[in-house]
Scaffold this motif. Structure first.
Motif, PDB file in Angstrom:
ATOM      1  N   ILE A 190       0.834  -1.199   0.000  1.00 37.32           N
ATOM      2  CA  ILE A 190       0.000   0.000   0.000  1.00 37.32           C
ATOM      3  C   ILE A 190       0.872   1.255   0.000  1.00 37.32           C
ATOM      4  CG2 ILE A 190      -1.612   1.353   1.420  1.00 37.32           C
ATOM      5  CD1 ILE A 190      -2.756  -1.374   2.383  1.00 37.32           C
ATOM      6  N   CYS A 191       1.905   1.246   0.821  1.00 36.09           N
ATOM      7  CA  CYS A 191       2.759   2.428   0.954  1.00 36.09           C
ATOM      8  C   CYS A 191       3.599   2.683  -0.284  1.00 36.09           C
ATOM      9  CB  CYS A 191       3.629   2.299   2.201  1.00 36.09           C
ATOM     10  SG  CYS A 191       2.680   2.444   3.732  1.00 36.09           S
ATOM     11  N   GLN A 192       3.973   1.632  -0.988  1.00 33.03           N
ATOM     12  CA  GLN A 192       4.683   1.833  -2.248  1.00 33.03           C
ATOM     13  C   GLN A 192       3.788   2.555  -3.253  1.00 33.03           C
ATOM     14  OE1 GLN A 192       6.988  -1.554  -3.846  1.00 33.03           O
ATOM     15  NE2 GLN A 192       6.786  -2.491  -1.832  1.00 33.03           N
ATOM     16  N   LEU A 193       2.525   2.180  -3.293  1.00 34.22           N
ATOM     17  CA  LEU A 193       1.577   2.863  -4.171  1.00 34.22           C
ATOM     18  C   LEU A 193       1.387   4.317  -3.730  1.00 34.22           C
ATOM     19  CD1 LEU A 193      -1.213   0.141  -4.582  1.00 34.22           C
ATOM     20  CD2 LEU A 193       0.586   0.743  -6.207  1.00 34.22           C
ATOM     21  N   ALA A 194       1.304   4.525  -2.417  1.00 34.53           N
ATOM     22  CA  ALA A 194       1.122   5.882  -1.892  1.00 34.53           C
ATOM     23  C   ALA A 194       2.316   6.759  -2.226  1.00 34.53           C
ATOM     24  CB  ALA A 194       0.903   5.828  -0.384  1.00 34.53           C
ATOM     25  N   ALA A 195       3.518   6.201  -2.111  1.00 34.64           N
ATOM     26  CA  ALA A 195       4.734   6.976  -2.359  1.00 34.64           C
ATOM     27  C   ALA A 195       4.807   7.456  -3.799  1.00 34.64           C
ATOM     28  CB  ALA A 195       5.962   6.133  -2.015  1.00 34.64           C
ATOM     29  N   GLN A 196       4.211   6.707  -4.713  1.00 35.14           N
ATOM     30  CA  GLN A 196       4.235   7.081  -6.122  1.00 35.14           C
ATOM     31  C   GLN A 196       3.431   8.342  -6.405  1.00 35.14           C
ATOM     32  OE1 GLN A 196       3.032   3.632  -8.437  1.00 35.14           O
ATOM     33  NE2 GLN A 196       4.565   2.329  -7.436  1.00 35.14           N
ATOM     34  N   THR A 197       2.554   8.722  -5.502  1.00 31.15           N
ATOM     35  CA  THR A 197       1.721   9.918  -5.706  1.00 31.15           C
ATOM     36  C   THR A 197       2.427  11.198  -5.240  1.00 31.15           C
ATOM     37  OG1 THR A 197       0.635   9.900  -3.525  1.00 31.15           O
ATOM     38  CG2 THR A 197      -0.310   8.485  -5.239  1.00 31.15           C
ATOM     39  N   ILE A 198       3.537  11.044  -4.503  1.00 32.45           N
ATOM     40  CA  ILE A 198       4.199  12.196  -3.869  1.00 32.45           C
ATOM     41  C   ILE A 198       5.202  12.828  -4.827  1.00 32.45           C
ATOM     42  CG2 ILE A 198       5.657  12.903  -1.936  1.00 32.45           C
ATOM     43  CD1 ILE A 198       4.489  10.454  -0.400  1.00 32.45           C
ATOM     44  N   GLN A 199       5.203  14.160  -4.860  1.00 31.56           N
ATOM     45  CA  GLN A 199       6.131  14.902  -5.709  1.00 31.56           C
ATOM     46  C   GLN A 199       7.121  15.667  -4.854  1.00 31.56           C
ATOM     47  OE1 GLN A 199       3.906  17.357  -8.420  1.00 31.56           O
ATOM     48  NE2 GLN A 199       2.516  15.699  -9.001  1.00 31.56           N
ATOM     49  N   GLU A 200       8.293  15.940  -5.434  1.00 31.46           N
ATOM     50  CA  GLU A 200       9.303  16.720  -4.730  1.00 31.46           C
ATOM     51  C   GLU A 200       8.719  18.075  -4.324  1.00 31.46           C
ATOM     52  OE1 GLU A 200      12.718  15.825  -3.946  1.00 31.46           O
ATOM     53  OE2 GLU A 200      11.709  13.919  -4.289  1.00 31.46           O
ATOM     54  N   GLY A 201       9.016  18.504  -3.104  1.00 30.09           N
ATOM     55  CA  GLY A 201       8.517  19.777  -2.601  1.00 30.09           C
ATOM     56  C   GLY A 201       7.154  19.705  -1.951  1.00 30.09           C
ATOM     57  N   ASP A 202       6.520  18.533  -1.969  1.00 36.07           N
ATOM     58  CA  ASP A 202       5.192  18.385  -1.362  1.00 36.07           C
ATOM     59  C   ASP A 202       5.237  18.607   0.146  1.00 36.07           C
ATOM     60  OD1 ASP A 202       3.651  17.951  -3.574  1.00 36.07           O
ATOM     61  OD2 ASP A 202       3.422  15.787  -3.294  1.00 36.07           O
ATOM     62  N   ILE A 203       4.107  19.057   0.667  1.00 39.32           N
ATOM     63  CA  ILE A 203       3.880  19.114   2.117  1.00 39.32           C
ATOM     64  C   ILE A 203       2.839  18.040   2.428  1.00 39.32           C
ATOM     65  CG2 ILE A 203       3.080  20.504   4.061  1.00 39.32           C
ATOM     66  CD1 ILE A 203       3.939  22.976   2.422  1.00 39.32           C
ATOM     67  N   LEU A 204       3.157  17.165   3.369  1.00 35.99           N
ATOM     68  CA  LEU A 204       2.290  16.035   3.691  1.00 35.99           C
ATOM     69  C   LEU A 204       1.829  16.081   5.135  1.00 35.99           C
ATOM     70  CD1 LEU A 204       4.460  13.090   2.275  1.00 35.99           C
ATOM     71  CD2 LEU A 204       2.977  14.633   0.980  1.00 35.99           C
ATOM     72  N   PHE A 205       0.591  15.661   5.367  1.00 39.34           N
ATOM     73  CA  PHE A 205       0.140  15.275   6.696  1.00 39.34           C
ATOM     74  C   PHE A 205       0.257  13.755   6.777  1.00 39.34           C
ATOM     75  CE2 PHE A 205      -2.733  19.156   6.683  1.00 39.34           C
ATOM     76  CZ  PHE A 205      -2.097  19.794   7.738  1.00 39.34           C
ATOM     77  N   MET A 206       0.765  13.239   7.875  1.00 40.52           N
ATOM     78  CA  MET A 206       0.772  11.798   8.137  1.00 40.52           C
ATOM     79  C   MET A 206       0.249  11.577   9.545  1.00 40.52           C
ATOM     80  SD  MET A 206       4.463  10.690   6.445  1.00 40.52           S
ATOM     81  CE  MET A 206       4.368   9.007   7.058  1.00 40.52           C
ATOM     82  N   ASP A 207      -0.823  10.807   9.681  1.00 37.83           N
ATOM     83  CA  ASP A 207      -1.353  10.559  11.014  1.00 37.83           C
ATOM     84  C   ASP A 207      -0.605   9.409  11.678  1.00 37.83           C
ATOM     85  OD1 ASP A 207      -2.454   8.149  10.148  1.00 37.83           O
ATOM     86  OD2 ASP A 207      -4.544   8.753  10.432  1.00 37.83           O
ATOM     87  N   CYS A 208      -1.120   8.921  12.804  1.00 37.25           N
ATOM     88  CA  CYS A 208      -0.381   7.928  13.594  1.00 37.25           C
ATOM     89  C   CYS A 208      -0.778   6.498  13.282  1.00 37.25           C
ATOM     90  CB  CYS A 208      -0.563   8.219  15.084  1.00 37.25           C
ATOM     91  SG  CYS A 208      -2.263   8.057  15.654  1.00 37.25           S
ATOM     92  N   GLY A 209      -1.453   6.278  12.157  1.00 30.15           N
ATOM     93  CA  GLY A 209      -1.841   4.924  11.782  1.00 30.15           C
ATOM     94  C   GLY A 209      -0.641   4.036  11.522  1.00 30.15           C
ATOM     95  N   SER A 210      -0.782   2.748  11.814  1.00 24.26           N
ATOM     96  CA  SER A 210       0.341   1.818  11.654  1.00 24.26           C
ATOM     97  C   SER A 210       0.688   1.599  10.187  1.00 24.26           C
ATOM     98  CB  SER A 210       0.024   0.478  12.329  1.00 24.26           C
ATOM     99  OG  SER A 210      -1.138  -0.109  11.761  1.00 24.26           O
ATOM    100  N   THR A 211      -0.300   1.678   9.303  1.00 24.66           N
ATOM    101  CA  THR A 211       0.004   1.565   7.877  1.00 24.66           C
ATOM    102  C   THR A 211       0.700   2.826   7.390  1.00 24.66           C
ATOM    103  OG1 THR A 211      -1.903   0.113   7.514  1.00 24.66           O
ATOM    104  CG2 THR A 211      -0.954   1.165   5.579  1.00 24.66           C
ATOM    105  N   VAL A 212       0.230   3.973   7.812  1.00 22.03           N
ATOM    106  CA  VAL A 212       0.844   5.243   7.425  1.00 22.03           C
ATOM    107  C   VAL A 212       2.311   5.281   7.854  1.00 22.03           C
ATOM    108  CG1 VAL A 212       0.790   7.750   7.743  1.00 22.03           C
ATOM    109  CG2 VAL A 212      -1.348   6.487   7.481  1.00 22.03           C
TER     110      VAL A 212
END
Length: 250
Positions: free
Chosen positions: A82-104
């Protein structure tokens, strides 16, 4: 199915998933919730499972006070997918929120070399990214030592001061009937606060959580924009979500 057969399947399922709720077991065993609850009482008395509110979990995980490390290690391969797929959506310079979920949390190894900014309430996320290329912004507030996360009013006020390109949040349960459900009001409120301040919100959800419901309803499906799950999700379930208008990546 007699008790001995149900017992074997329940124990096997709990060992594989780490935790499971009554409704999931009832569907799996094709029996009633009442029968499952009765079986869990007997299995707990024999020390084979640990009873929780609405279900059961592995005894080995329960004896460690629900430590975050145990939760993060359950279904590790699927979470990494799941996280590999999620990482593919991220671009250089992005600002991300990440919560405390174990998958996140398991997203960290896939982004540590990116020049991005992460705003998080998760202490394990901070520990993983502090010596990486990522700029880290730790949300302030009250620390939950068991979940190793920051929650509360001050945390939500902190989040409200920022705007992110993407939010990555987790969930305890999701269903077409009830939307998003959780085991904790604190974690749910943090996820909502992050989703409201992000341009795009991604729900990172292990397939075992699809069509499961926990005791606290906290948001409709419209809280997130994209559902990312693993490739073991049942095709008919994924299709049902897509037909309901949910964008699914798996």
């Amino acid at each position: 199915m007699n008790f001995q057969n149900r017992k074997q399947l329940i124990v096997q399922t709990v060992e594989e998933r780490g935790s499971v709720d009554v409704r999931e077991l009832a569907d799996l065993l094709q029996t009633s919730d009442m029968t499952v609850r009765r079986d869990l009482v007997q299995l707990a008395a024999q020390g084979l499972v640990y009873r929780t509110r609405g279900g059961a979990m592995k005894v080995s995980a329960a004896t460690d006070a629900f430590r975050f490390e145990n939760k993060a290690a359950v279904n590790a391969d699927q979470k990494d997918y799941i996280c590999q797929l999620a990482a593919q959506t991220i671009q250089e310079g992005d600002i991300l929120f990440m919560d405390c979920g174990s998958t996140v949390f398991r997203l960290c190894p896939f982004i540590r070399n990116r020049r991005i900014t992460v705003i998080t309430n998760s202490l394990p996320v901070v520990a993983e990214l502090i010596n990486s290329s990522v700029s880290v912004n730790l949300v302030g507030g009250e620390v939950d030592k068991d979940r190793q996360a920051v929650h509360g009013l001050m945390a939500e006020e902190h989040i409200a001061r920022y705007r992110a390109n993407r939010a990555f949040i987790g969930v305890d349960g999701i269903s077409l009937r009830r939307g998003l459900t959780a085991n904790s009001e604190r974690e749910a409120s943090t996820a909502v606060a992050m989703a409201r301040r992000a341009e795009t919100t991604y729900l990172l959800c292990h397939s075992a959580k699809l069509e499961t419901e926990k005791y606290l309803y906290f948001a409709p499906l419209t809280l997130f924009d994209i559902l990312i799950t693993d490739n073991e999700a049942r095709p008919d379930v994924v299709d049902a979500y897509r037909q309901a208008g949910v964008t699914v990546i798996n």
